[in-house]
Design a protein around this motif. Structure first.
Motif, PDB file in Angstrom:
ATOM      1  N   GLY A  32      45.868  30.893  47.149  1.00 44.74           N
ATOM      2  CA  GLY A  32      46.290  31.645  48.328  1.00 44.74           C
ATOM      3  C   GLY A  32      47.315  30.888  49.139  1.00 44.74           C
ATOM      4  O   GLY A  32      47.083  29.741  49.539  1.00 44.74           O
ATOM      5  N   GLY A  34      48.635  31.735  52.174  1.00 52.17           N
ATOM      6  CA  GLY A  34      48.721  32.093  53.596  1.00 52.17           C
ATOM      7  C   GLY A  34      48.846  30.805  54.399  1.00 52.17           C
ATOM      8  O   GLY A  34      49.022  29.718  53.828  1.00 52.17           O
ATOM      9  N   PRO A  35      48.754  30.921  55.741  1.00 55.74           N
ATOM     10  CA  PRO A  35      48.939  29.721  56.559  1.00 55.74           C
ATOM     11  C   PRO A  35      47.980  28.578  56.217  1.00 55.74           C
ATOM     12  O   PRO A  35      48.409  27.420  56.117  1.00 55.74           O
ATOM     13  N   ALA A  36      46.709  28.878  55.989  1.00 57.37           N
ATOM     14  CA  ALA A  36      45.741  27.800  55.720  1.00 57.37           C
ATOM     15  C   ALA A  36      46.069  27.097  54.401  1.00 57.37           C
ATOM     16  O   ALA A  36      46.093  25.857  54.328  1.00 57.37           O
ATOM     17  N   GLU A  55      49.744  31.906  44.348  1.00 57.23           N
ATOM     18  CA  GLU A  55      49.823  33.033  45.288  1.00 57.23           C
ATOM     19  C   GLU A  55      50.021  34.332  44.511  1.00 57.23           C
ATOM     20  O   GLU A  55      50.945  34.447  43.711  1.00 57.23           O
ATOM     21  N   ARG A  56      49.160  35.274  44.780  1.00 58.74           N
ATOM     22  CA  ARG A  56      49.204  36.550  44.058  1.00 58.74           C
ATOM     23  C   ARG A  56      50.503  37.318  44.271  1.00 58.74           C
ATOM     24  O   ARG A  56      51.060  37.900  43.354  1.00 58.74           O
ATOM     25  N   GLY A  62      51.004  35.135  53.377  1.00 60.33           N
ATOM     26  CA  GLY A  62      49.792  35.908  53.651  1.00 60.33           C
ATOM     27  C   GLY A  62      49.951  36.806  54.863  1.00 60.33           C
ATOM     28  O   GLY A  62      50.958  37.511  55.017  1.00 60.33           O
ATOM     29  N   GLY A  63      48.996  36.727  55.755  1.00 60.05           N
ATOM     30  CA  GLY A  63      48.968  37.611  56.925  1.00 60.05           C
ATOM     31  C   GLY A  63      49.818  37.121  58.074  1.00 60.05           C
ATOM     32  O   GLY A  63      49.811  37.715  59.156  1.00 60.05           O
ATOM     33  N   VAL A 127      44.455  34.054  40.793  1.00 60.19           N
ATOM     34  CA  VAL A 127      43.291  33.356  40.248  1.00 60.19           C
ATOM     35  C   VAL A 127      42.206  34.397  40.062  1.00 60.19           C
ATOM     36  O   VAL A 127      41.811  35.072  41.017  1.00 60.19           O
ATOM     37  N   HIS A 170      40.560  37.000  54.038  1.00 62.55           N
ATOM     38  CA  HIS A 170      39.390  37.887  54.212  1.00 62.55           C
ATOM     39  C   HIS A 170      38.582  38.128  52.927  1.00 62.55           C
ATOM     40  O   HIS A 170      37.355  38.140  52.989  1.00 62.55           O
ATOM     41  N   GLU A 173      38.198  35.388  47.510  1.00 62.17           N
ATOM     42  CA  GLU A 173      38.096  35.795  46.103  1.00 62.17           C
ATOM     43  C   GLU A 173      37.447  34.758  45.193  1.00 62.17           C
ATOM     44  O   GLU A 173      36.721  35.114  44.271  1.00 62.17           O
ATOM     45  N   MET A 224      40.638  31.962  56.937  1.00 59.97           N
ATOM     46  CA  MET A 224      39.743  33.117  57.107  1.00 59.97           C
ATOM     47  C   MET A 224      38.583  33.077  56.109  1.00 59.97           C
ATOM     48  O   MET A 224      37.483  33.546  56.399  1.00 59.97           O
ATOM     49  N   ARG A 234      35.950  37.189  63.463  1.00 67.72           N
ATOM     50  CA  ARG A 234      37.393  37.173  63.239  1.00 67.72           C
ATOM     51  C   ARG A 234      38.084  36.893  64.571  1.00 67.72           C
ATOM     52  O   ARG A 234      37.465  37.015  65.629  1.00 67.72           O
ATOM     53  N   GLY A 236      41.744  37.800  65.151  1.00 67.89           N
ATOM     54  CA  GLY A 236      43.013  38.494  65.402  1.00 67.89           C
ATOM     55  C   GLY A 236      44.190  37.548  65.237  1.00 67.89           C
ATOM     56  O   GLY A 236      44.053  36.487  64.630  1.00 67.89           O
TER      57      GLY A 236
HETATM   58  C1  48H Z   1      46.046  34.178  44.280  1.00 63.26           C
HETATM   59  C2  48H Z   1      45.434  35.212  46.242  1.00 63.26           C
HETATM   60  C3  48H Z   1      44.217  35.625  45.677  1.00 63.26           C
HETATM   61  C4  48H Z   1      43.964  35.271  44.318  1.00 63.26           C
HETATM   62  C5  48H Z   1      44.278  36.359  47.697  1.00 63.26           C
HETATM   63  O1  48H Z   1      45.164  36.212  54.243  1.00 63.26           O
HETATM   64  P1  48H Z   1      45.894  34.931  54.365  1.00 63.26           P
HETATM   65  O2  48H Z   1      46.986  34.878  55.356  1.00 63.26           O
HETATM   66  O3  48H Z   1      44.797  33.771  54.585  1.00 63.26           O
HETATM   67  P2  48H Z   1      44.637  32.617  55.687  1.00 63.26           P
HETATM   68  O4  48H Z   1      43.208  32.318  55.743  1.00 63.26           O
HETATM   69  O5  48H Z   1      45.585  31.529  55.425  1.00 63.26           O
HETATM   70  O6  48H Z   1      45.090  33.289  57.055  1.00 63.26           O
HETATM   71  C6  48H Z   1      44.405  34.371  57.539  1.00 63.26           C
HETATM   72  C7  48H Z   1      45.306  35.161  58.484  1.00 63.26           C
HETATM   73  O7  48H Z   1      46.479  35.585  57.819  1.00 63.26           O
HETATM   74  C8  48H Z   1      44.528  36.327  58.956  1.00 63.26           C
HETATM   75  O8  48H Z   1      44.369  37.267  58.165  1.00 63.26           O
HETATM   76  C9  48H Z   1      43.925  36.326  60.241  1.00 63.26           C
HETATM   77  C10 48H Z   1      44.140  35.194  61.198  1.00 63.26           C
HETATM   78  N1  48H Z   1      43.177  37.340  60.555  1.00 63.26           N
HETATM   79  C11 48H Z   1      42.408  37.462  61.722  1.00 63.26           C
HETATM   80  C12 48H Z   1      41.813  38.840  61.799  1.00 63.26           C
HETATM   81  O9  48H Z   1      41.032  39.036  62.771  1.00 63.26           O
HETATM   82  O10 48H Z   1      42.097  39.720  60.972  1.00 63.26           O
HETATM   83  O11 48H Z   1      46.520  34.553  52.963  1.00 63.26           O
HETATM   84  C13 48H Z   1      45.759  34.617  51.794  1.00 63.26           C
HETATM   85  C14 48H Z   1      46.720  34.664  50.623  1.00 63.26           C
HETATM   86  C15 48H Z   1      47.484  35.991  50.530  1.00 63.26           C
HETATM   87  O12 48H Z   1      48.850  35.716  50.448  1.00 63.26           O
HETATM   88  C16 48H Z   1      46.965  36.630  49.240  1.00 63.26           C
HETATM   89  O13 48H Z   1      47.958  37.334  48.544  1.00 63.26           O
HETATM   90  C17 48H Z   1      46.504  35.427  48.467  1.00 63.26           C
HETATM   91  O14 48H Z   1      45.960  34.550  49.445  1.00 63.26           O
HETATM   92  N2  48H Z   1      45.429  35.682  47.501  1.00 63.26           N
HETATM   93  N3  48H Z   1      46.331  34.494  45.571  1.00 63.26           N
HETATM   94  N4  48H Z   1      44.899  34.546  43.663  1.00 63.26           N
HETATM   95  N5  48H Z   1      42.832  35.638  43.709  1.00 63.26           N
HETATM   96  N6  48H Z   1      43.526  36.341  46.614  1.00 63.26           N
END
Ligand code: 48H
Length: 261
Positions: A32, A34-36, A55-56, A62-63, A127, A170, A173, A224, A234, A236
């Protein structure tokens, strides 16, 4: 100079093959981008560990790109600003203790720093499974996202890694696969995924950091995924917790890798 399509084609195939071959065994596989995941990959690579990030999607970030509800600004608190400062991302105080940054500048800068520090980023790869030996994860199973999307019957390939970071956000996986397929408890209270709760930014930002830890032998959760695995709120579009979680997971894994050396 006359350009030759055959050279261009051969250059891409050979260079990509070499990149993939060089990453069949890594210290850390980050799942993944995303930022983390990106922040974790940066700190691990900067400490000279071999890191591959899968990264998928076509684009990393990511978000974060979408800021809050497609307004491409993010908010970070004081502690999170420290990380943005380290990456030289410009941010501006909005009110005391709240800072805003452009989400496009933030994603692209962190990604650039991670890549330049030596983390290898493989986009368009998902993955889909893990490798388990003696109740410990020892690698990840990858396939092209296009295969997944088209639901093609194509077998995957494998990457061996000393540690895996589930930074899939979220849907958690990697942890979900382990919960479903491995006959062993997760390192949570119930032994299963505790699940994400609804919105409470203040608590969630704190617990994201607390929950950034090993969730199954060999697998750490960050961002996340950490809250969803260990059961918390969560937050936001405040991203300090995601950045700090990436930093923390890198520190924890570096300590483990140093002990193994
Ligand atoms: C390869 C994959 C697979 C896989 C997923 O969602 P993300 O931005 O994750 P974080 O934790 O770095 O950041 C979370 C943030 O964006 C967020 O959603 C927040 C703060 N929400 C708060 C709220 O209240 O909603 O990135 C995850 C990445 C994505 O790019 C996916 O495409 C990728 O992981 N991914 N990559 N293999 N199996 N599953």
């Amino acid at each position: 100079m006359k350009l030759d399509e055959q050279v261009i084609t051969r250059a891409i195939i050979e260079r990509f093959n070499q990149k993939l071959l060089d990453n069949l065994e890594v210290d850390v596989a980050v799942v993944g981008g995303g930022p983390a995941g990106l922040v974790a990959a940066y700190y691990l690579a900067r400490a000279n560990y071999k890191v591959a990030l899968f990264e998928r999607k076509l684009s990393i970030g990511g978000g974060m790109w979408g800021g809050g509800m497609m307004f491409n600004e993010i908010v970070v608190q004081e502690e999170g600003k420290r990380i943005l400062d380290e990456f030289n991302v410009r941010c501006e105080e909005y009110e005391r203790g709240y800072y805003t940054a452009d989400s496009v500048e933030t994603v692209s800068t962190i990604c650039s720093c991670a890549a330049k520090a030596g983390a290898r980023i493989f986009n368009l790869m998902s993955v889909e499974d893990v490798i388990v030996r003696k109740k410990r994860v020892t690698g990840v199973v990858i396939n092209w996202t296009a295969v997944e999307m088209a639901n093609l019957h194509v077998d995957p390939l494998c990457i061996q890694s000393k540690f895996v970071i589930d930074a899939t956000g979220h849907p958690i996986e990697v942890i979900r696969v382990i919960e479903r397929k491995v006959d062993a408890r997760l390192l949570t209270k119930s032994g299963k995924v505790e699940g994400e709760k609804s919105m409470w930014a203040d608590v969630a930002e704190r617990t994201t950091l607390e929950n950034t830890r090993e969730a199954f032998p060999g697998v750490y959760v960050a961002g996340m995924s950490a809250n969803a695995t260990f059961g918390n709120f969560r937050m936001g579009p405040i991203f300090g917790g995601m950045l700090l979680s990436g930093e923390k997971v890198a520190k924890l894994i570096i300590q483990r890798l140093k002990k193994q050396a």
